[in-house]
Design an enzyme around this catalytic site. Structure first.
Site, PDB file in Angstrom:
ATOM      1  CG  ASP A 259     -42.832-121.621 -31.853  1.00  0.00           C
ATOM      2  OD1 ASP A 259     -43.139-120.530 -31.339  1.00  0.00           O
ATOM      3  OD2 ASP A 259     -42.370-122.577 -31.215  1.00  0.00           O
TER       4      ASP A 259
ATOM      5  CG  ASP B 255     -43.155-122.297 -24.408  1.00  0.00           C
ATOM      6  OD1 ASP B 255     -44.027-122.713 -25.190  1.00  0.00           O
ATOM      7  OD2 ASP B 255     -42.043-121.883 -24.785  1.00  0.00           O
TER       8      ASP B 255
HETATM    9  C1  GLA Z   1     -41.212-122.667 -28.521  1.00  0.00           C
HETATM   10  C2  GLA Z   1     -42.608-123.215 -28.276  1.00  0.00           C
HETATM   11  C3  GLA Z   1     -42.508-124.558 -27.613  1.00  0.00           C
HETATM   12  C4  GLA Z   1     -41.711-125.503 -28.481  1.00  0.00           C
HETATM   13  C5  GLA Z   1     -40.350-124.904 -28.768  1.00  0.00           C
HETATM   14  C6  GLA Z   1     -39.593-125.734 -29.789  1.00  0.00           C
HETATM   15  O1  GLA Z   1     -40.579-122.356 -27.321  1.00  0.00           O
HETATM   16  O2  GLA Z   1     -43.353-122.317 -27.541  1.00  0.00           O
HETATM   17  O3  GLA Z   1     -43.792-125.095 -27.370  1.00  0.00           O
HETATM   18  O4  GLA Z   1     -42.415-125.728 -29.680  1.00  0.00           O
HETATM   19  O5  GLA Z   1     -40.445-123.591 -29.274  1.00  0.00           O
HETATM   20  O6  GLA Z   1     -38.356-125.206 -30.050  1.00  0.00           O
END
Ligand code: GLA
Length: 695
Positions: free
Chosen positions: A438, A496
């Protein structure tokens, strides 16, 4: 077609349709034909080269901006001459030398490679020849397009709303998109497409550009009143960011281009096999990701039932998302401390990983290696590793935190080594098949050029030590979906949002460039966590099916009926996996904007999965037939609905007879031209059909 005669800077004469066999005499005659001399213009024809500059009488956007370190102002880029050229059937490589009044400044290399699919990659590098060194401000790919490329499509977006198309006329001036985020961003231009007015998914002539880079960039279109029109792509370099000592080399990110005379689908037909070869993972397991299921609630007692439920559904990879590492109880702390939290995980991750593996699933883990929380052991031990603007006696000046975190300065070798060792320790201890990597903030300090290269190096080093581990590029969803990182990763987290309606658009446009099986799509809870919107399970399943499929929902709380449907759906994903991971994407231009039709057609056109998706309430009572091009017009296909739980909700007295009868057999030609009558679906519904050739 590149004119490399003599020592002048080469001119790109043509890219696009195959011109067949061209006699050298015609070619030379045309290359030498010159151009009209416009009123109020230079007294010789302006014929822009690949590094067009005022030295050629060209007043547009300069592709090369460079200066001898410490030299006084002078017009750039001074004198450039070609010193060597090599070419074969599919590539050409040009060496050039750039000089100022004091002598040689830069050795330049410009390369163009045409792939079998018809994707053109332009790469460049620059080596300093100056004893004083050089400051490089820009090294851009500048690619001409014809005047008929009069309409522009590119993308913008925001968190949970990536790949929002924006269209309009190409207007005089620069349509330049500057990304200053240290990542392409949710608003990345993604693909800059210019084409004949009204181009669509299946029609029109289009020229497209993607900048294969994960850092700062400048991309766009230039249209000059002289009629010159170019696609442009460069790394966005801040003043002083790239200073090359004698002999040092700067390599520009690749510009990736494609042309099609069959609209946007024609572009995807070139890009998809190209990207499939670039990121050659063929293993596409069905995933369960814990994020929207449990968030930070990492208790073994909470997670083991989820493991059982996942295994029961036929899930193949269980991914433990954020929340497992030392002190990470929420998103305000602990990034950088990549050891398992001893309080919540007294026996390490072993009991969980063992359960996952014992149930025949792979284990995946979330990490965010480029980041550090101020509230972390790492930041306390190495405060200087957090990227800051300046450090003086008053201390370091950091940009505002973003999601309570700073960027870790991976250009510090010890910092990079620390992260690498921490990741490798995890990979050594646990059978981790997959990392969700990430990147949750923009980079607002330090050099994005240096940082992006350090990230690439870190991933490369990790993969050299652990070649089996698959990696997903995630950046708060889809803020880092590009062909620079695609060489290093195997999957992208597309967005997301698991809201199926928003996902339809996001996946449709993300798949212009990326093959759908690289784009993670998860079935979320009945009420989407981010938008709060409710969707039928069948609509959520139909949406996630056309992607790298997974589930992101606390299925332990789902009803038995829903779990039965999910189990069938996982089996359906597996049944169609070959088609879903190798198919050709077909999208239609619908007469109204209340619905989408899209499909994946197998390479030999033996079968297809087709989706009719309603985005809103229909404007007509008897919807237009579903027309699907892309199948073999001369073969007949048996077409039947694919059950995804309950049938989609229809607003009608009776469905078309063929659907009530369970299927129909028609030729590819009829399907493409006349189409099939379809039910009047309610809004946010999907009908998925399977077509199989029967003759
Ligand atoms: C980001 C990612 C999510 C999740 C969160 C965890 O927002 O895009 O899918 O993994 O972090 O903190």
């Amino acid at each position: 077609m590149l004119d490399t005669r003599g020592t002048a800077v080469p001119r790109l004469l043509h890219w696009g349709p195959d011109l067949g066999a061209v006699e050298p005499e015609s070619l030379t005659a045309l290359a030498d034909a010159g151009a009209a001399i416009a009123p109020s213009s230079p007294d010789s024809p302006v014929l822009p080269s690949i590094f067009a500059s005022p030295a050629e009488g060209f007043s547009g956007f300069p592709a090369l901006v460079v200066r001898r370190a410490g030299a006084p102002f002078g017009r750039l880029p001074l004198r450039i001459r070609q010193t060597a050229v090599t070419a074969d059937d599919t590539s050409v490589s040009v060496q050039l030398e750039c000089a100022d009044d004091h002598g040689a400044l830069l050795a330049l290399a410009w390369r163009a490679v045409l792939s079998a699919e018809g994707v053109l990659t332009i790469g460049m590098d620059a080596r300093s020849l100056a004893p004083e060194g050089v400051e490089l401000h820009r090294l851009a790919a500048a690619v001409p397009v014809p005047a008929r490329a009069a309409e522009l499509l590119d993308f913008t977006g925001l968190w949970a709303g990536e790949r929002r198309p924006q269209r309009g006329a190409v207007r005089d001036g620069l349509h330049l998109r500057e990304q200053r985020r240290g990542r392409p961003g949710h608003d990345a231009p993604y693909l800059t497409v210019v084409g004949t007015p009204g181009f669509g998914f299946r029609s029109g002539e289009v020229w497209a550009l993607h900048h294969a880079f994960s850092g700062n960039s400048t991309t766009g279109v230039e249209a000059l009143p002289t009629g010159h029109r170019r696609l442009l792509a460069a790394e966005l370099l801040e003043p002083g960011e790239i200073v090359l000592g004698p002999g040092e080399v700067y390599t520009a990110p690749d510009a990736i281009l494609a042309w099609s005379d069959r609209g946007l689908d024609g572009l995807s037909e070139r890009f998809h096999p190209f990207v499939r070869a670039l990121s050659p993972a063929t293993h596409r397991p069905v995933v369960l990701n814990t994020w929207e299921a449990v968030y930070f609630d990492h208790e073994l007692e909470r997670l083991l039932p989820l493991v059982d439920a996942a295994a029961d559904l036929g899930i193949e990879r269980f991914v433990l998302d954020d929340g497992w590492f030392h002190g990470r109880t929420d998103d305000r702390r602990a990034l950088g401390d990549w050891t398992v939290d001893p309080e919540r995980w007294p026996a390490g991750l072993h009991p969980l990983v063992d359960a996952v593996v014992a149930r025949g699933m792979e284990f995946g883990l979330w990490v965010e290696p480029e980041m550090v929380s101020p509230d972390s052991r790492l930041a306390r031990e190495h405060p200087d590793w957090m990227l800051a603007d300046v450090s003086d006696q008053a201390g370091a000046h950091h940009p505002p935190t973003w999601r309570f975190q700073h960027t870790l300065d991976l250009t510090i070798p010890a910092a990079r080594a620390h992260v690498l060792e921490a990741l490798c320790a995890l990979l050594d201890e646990y059978p981790i098949a997959f990392l969700k990597w990430d990147h949750n903030r923009d980079q607002h300090a330090g050099s994005a050029a240096a940082h992006t290269r350090a990230v690439y190096a870190l991933i490369d080093e990790l993969r050299a030590r652990h070649p089996q581990v698959a990696i997903e590029s995630c950046a708060s969803g889809g803020a880092r979906v590009d062909l620079g990182i695609a060489r290093r990763v195997h999957r992208f987290w597309t967005s997301d949002t698991n809201d199926a309606l928003d996902r339809q658009r996001i996946q449709r446009y993300s798949a212009l460039l990326m093959p759908p099986e690289l784009l993670g799509g998860h079935v979320g809870a009945p009420r989407a966590h981010i938008t709060g919107r409710r969707h039928d399970l069948s609509f959520r399943l139909a949406t996630a099916l056309f992607g790298s499929a997974g589930i992101e929902w606390d299925v332990t709380a789902a009803s038995d009926d829903d779990r039965d449907v999910l189990r069938d759906w996982v089996a359906t994903v597996k049944r169609f996996r070959e088609l879903l991971t190798t198919g050709t994407t077909v999208r239609t231009d619908e007469p109204t904007d209340d619905r989408y039709v899209h499909a994946l057609v197998s390479p030999g056109a033996d079968e297809a999965l087709i989706a009719l998706v309603t985005l809103a309430t229909a404007a007509v009572a008897v919807p237009a037939p579903l027309r699907l091009p892309g199948l073999d017009p001369n073969r007949r296909y048996r077409i039947e609905p694919v059950a995804l739980g309950a049938a989609p909700h229809a607003v009608q007295d009776a469905p078309p007879a063929w659907l009530a009868a369970g299927g129909i057999t028609v030729s590819g030609a009829l399907l493409a031209e006349l189409g099939l009558p379809v039910p009047l679906l309610g809004p946010e519904q999907a009908l998925v059909l399977h077509a199989v050739a029967v003759g």
